[in-house]
Design a protein around this motif. Structure first.
Motif, PDB file in Angstrom:
ATOM      1  N   GLY A  41     -13.059  21.204  -0.129  1.00  0.00           N
ATOM      2  CA  GLY A  41     -12.928  21.735   0.802  1.00  0.00           C
ATOM      3  C   GLY A  41     -12.451  23.261   0.617  1.00  0.00           C
ATOM      4  N   ALA A  42     -12.570  23.587   0.302  1.00  0.00           N
ATOM      5  CA  ALA A  42     -13.098  25.674  -0.600  1.00  0.00           C
ATOM      6  C   ALA A  42     -13.348  26.456   0.181  1.00  0.00           C
ATOM      7  N   GLY A  43     -14.629  25.549   0.649  1.00  0.00           N
ATOM      8  CA  GLY A  43     -16.230  26.090   1.179  1.00  0.00           C
ATOM      9  C   GLY A  43     -17.303  26.445   0.013  1.00  0.00           C
ATOM     10  N   LYS A  44     -17.325  25.258  -0.717  1.00  0.00           N
ATOM     11  CA  LYS A  44     -18.331  25.139  -1.835  1.00  0.00           C
ATOM     12  C   LYS A  44     -19.859  25.259  -0.724  1.00  0.00           C
ATOM     13  N   THR A  45     -19.395  23.439  -0.055  1.00  0.00           N
ATOM     14  CA  THR A  45     -20.796  22.944   0.770  1.00  0.00           C
ATOM     15  C   THR A  45     -21.030  23.993   2.189  1.00  0.00           C
ATOM     16  N   THR A  46     -20.183  24.900   2.594  1.00  0.00           N
ATOM     17  CA  THR A  46     -20.125  25.530   3.623  1.00  0.00           C
ATOM     18  C   THR A  46     -21.429  26.569   2.953  1.00  0.00           C
TER      19      THR A  46
END
Lengths: 311, 253
Positions: A41-46
């Motif tokens: 949920g850190a934002g890597k995939t986003t």
């Protein structure tokens, strides 16, 4: 080294208000392996999804080889190959057919010689006529890599490539990544396995709660931010750390047989000399001394914790 | 334009037909043959000619429409829904391809399949009745316009649906009743006046009527109106697809 991808003030807020990325600025260099580390949920995939065109940014810009990912999406997407986290593959098509499909989808004319070599490099050639549903998880992962490389991209995104992959295949995967880097492909990967980032990446970026906490050369990062530990093995075990040593970051370990002193290599002084002197003054006898360098994992945990406490 | 991408999507979708040959082609042909046996021969032999056309012959255009509409919708909706369901749609969304090209690939393949089915049904019908087509060019025009516009509708349903139930619900609860109540098996003039007026709100009526006119020169509504309605339907579906891709509806966050 020139930047192949430039990300400026990139933010993403999903419907419902969740802010996945907060003003990210990052230059990815041509030919490097960049590992993006961060908890779930850190934002890597986003971040990856925005660059590849799967998610629309809320604000900010991204350029790939100087082209804007939205205005000039045809140019930018041609240069990018994406291996998603999920094993998203059809069931009944053959490996060979799915590769030809991927190549055509990215606007490349059929080239069976290239695709044959690609399958051989990925140890998939003997599976080319197998239906995808009959392949093992590891083989499916290889097919996804082959699909991502089918149009000869300059940039490869690997989103959690070794999640759920056995040790042997993981090693193979990193061999593949190394070969690709040698052939000039820029590689951006996200991983939970920090030791792998430590082994393979040129640079490491740490993302937490949508913020890019740092990006640095892996070696520099480990040297610069690395904490070291001095492990002092005592001749006779003790019950508690003597009061005269309370001012140091010393812990008792191994049933009182060891004292562990943690120090910062960036500090003005490491404090080792005074620790040893005070240890001697407290009447303790040393049996052995040892130092350990903190791993990337320790650095990572440290950064994320700091980020949480500052939030 | 990314011609290669359109080609591979089209080819992939057409290949899927051969993998599911029975479901895609044999099934509509069989059901049409059964309709001919039951309605055309068994019941039709007891029904007098409609507008001077024998009942068995009269239902040919309607039966073709019945299959074309349901097949166009189901082929196109499944074609785009399945990659969404399996997650492989990521590849299409990350490819250097415009929404127009994606639509041409998927809708083109679905419409082609429906056209093939339409032709097969026509050939099947020729075994049961003495076919005559007064305006072959208009017949082909109506055939293509219907296949394309209803494939577009199916594409919209496939993009909209996020589970199998939604994928089935529109064809089952909306398309099938509209087709059956759109003059497939009867002339609207056979209905009581109030139902004739209500039927005028059914867009399928205009398709069946126009199509039937191209065969026998008999129609429930003016052929110009039929053509206008189908073109309007095509424009509305195209606009909805354009809006869905522009906003990334259920494709992009």
């Amino acid at each position: 080294m020139s930047a192949i991808i430039s990300i400026s003030n990139l933010s993403k807020t999903y419907e419902g208000g969740f802010q996945a990325l907060k003003s990210i600025n990052l230059d990815i260099r041509t030919g490097e392996i960049l590992a993006l580390l961060g908890p779930n949920g850190a934002g890597k995939t986003t971040l990856i999804s925005i660059i590849c065109g799967l998610v629309s940014p809320t604000s900010g810009t991204v350029t790939v080889s100087g082209f804007d990912i939205i205005q000039d999406y045809r140019q930018t997407r041609r240069e990018i190959g994406l291996v998603p986290q999920e094993l998203s593959l059809g069931a009944f098509e053959k490996a060979w057919d799915t590769l030809r499909f991927s190549r055509g989808l990215f606007g490349q004319k059929p080239d069976d010689v290239y695709l044959e070599q690609l399958l051989k490099d990925l140890s998939l050639w003997d599976k080319k006529d197998n239906e995808l549903r009959t392949l093992s998880g590891g083989m499916k992962r290889r097919v996804l890599i082959a699909k991502a490389l089918s149009h000869e991209p300059k940039i490869l995104f690997l989103d959690e490539p070794t999640a759920g992959v056995d040790v042997e295949l993981r090693k193979d995967m990193w061999d593949i990544v190394n070969k690709l880097r040698d052939s000039g492909v820029t590689i951006i990967l996200t991983t939970h396995y920090i030791e792998e980032a430590e082994q393979i990446a040129d640079r490491v970026g740490v993302i937490n709660a949508g913020e890019l906490l740092l990006v640095d050369d892996k070696d520099k990062l480990m040297k610069g931010l690395g904490r070291k530990q001095l492990i002092i093995e005592l001749k006779d075990p003790i019950d508690k750390v003597p009061e005269s040593l309370d001012s140091y970051a010393i812990e008792l370990a191994d049933d009182g047989q060891e004292l562990i002193y943690t120090y910062d290599t960036q500090g003005k002084s490491t404090g080792i000399t005074s620790v040893l002197q005070d240890l001697h003054a407290a009447g303790l006898t040393m049996k052995d001394l040892n130092t350990t360098q903190s791993s990337l994992q320790d650095i990572f945990v440290h950064l994320v914790q700091d980020n949480k406490s500052n939030a | 334009m990314n011609i290669q991408a359109v080609k591979v999507i089209y080819k992939y979708e057409m290949l899927r037909t051969w993998h599911t040959l029975f479901q895609s082609i044999a099934s509509p042909v069989l059901s049409t043959a059964l309709y001919f046996i039951v309605f055309g021969s068994a019941i039709g032999s007891r029904i007098q000619a409609v507008d001077g056309v024998s009942y068995g012959l009269f239902i040919v255009p309607g039966l073709m429409m019945l299959s074309l509409l349901t097949q166009s919708v189901s082929n196109a909706s499944f074609g785009i829904f399945f990659p969404k369901f399996t997650g492989t749609v990521y590849e299409i969304m990350s490819a250097p391809i415009s929404f127009f090209e994606i639509t041409v690939g998927y809708v083109g393949a679905a419409a082609s399949k429906s056209l093939i089915i339409g032709v097969i049904i026509l050939i099947t019908a020729s075994f049961f009745v003495d076919l005559r087509i007064e305006h072959p060019v208009w017949m082909v025009t109506f055939l293509i316009l219907t296949c394309v516009s209803f494939s577009l509708l199916g594409f919209i349903i496939g993009l909209w649906a996020n589970d199998f139930e939604k994928l089935q619900v529109v064809p089952l609860l909306i398309i099938t009743p509209l087709v059956f109540l759109g003059g497939t098996f009867y002339s609207v003039s056979m209905l009581p006046p109030i139902w004739q007026n209500i039927t005028l709100f059914n867009p399928v009526l205009y398709l069946v009527s126009g199509f039937r006119w191209s065969f026998f020169e008999v129609s429930d509504v003016n052929v110009g109106i039929s053509l206008a309605v189908i073109l309007l339907f095509l424009a509305i579906c195209s606009a909805i697809v354009w809006w869905m891709f522009k906003t990334g509806y259920r494709l992009k966050q």
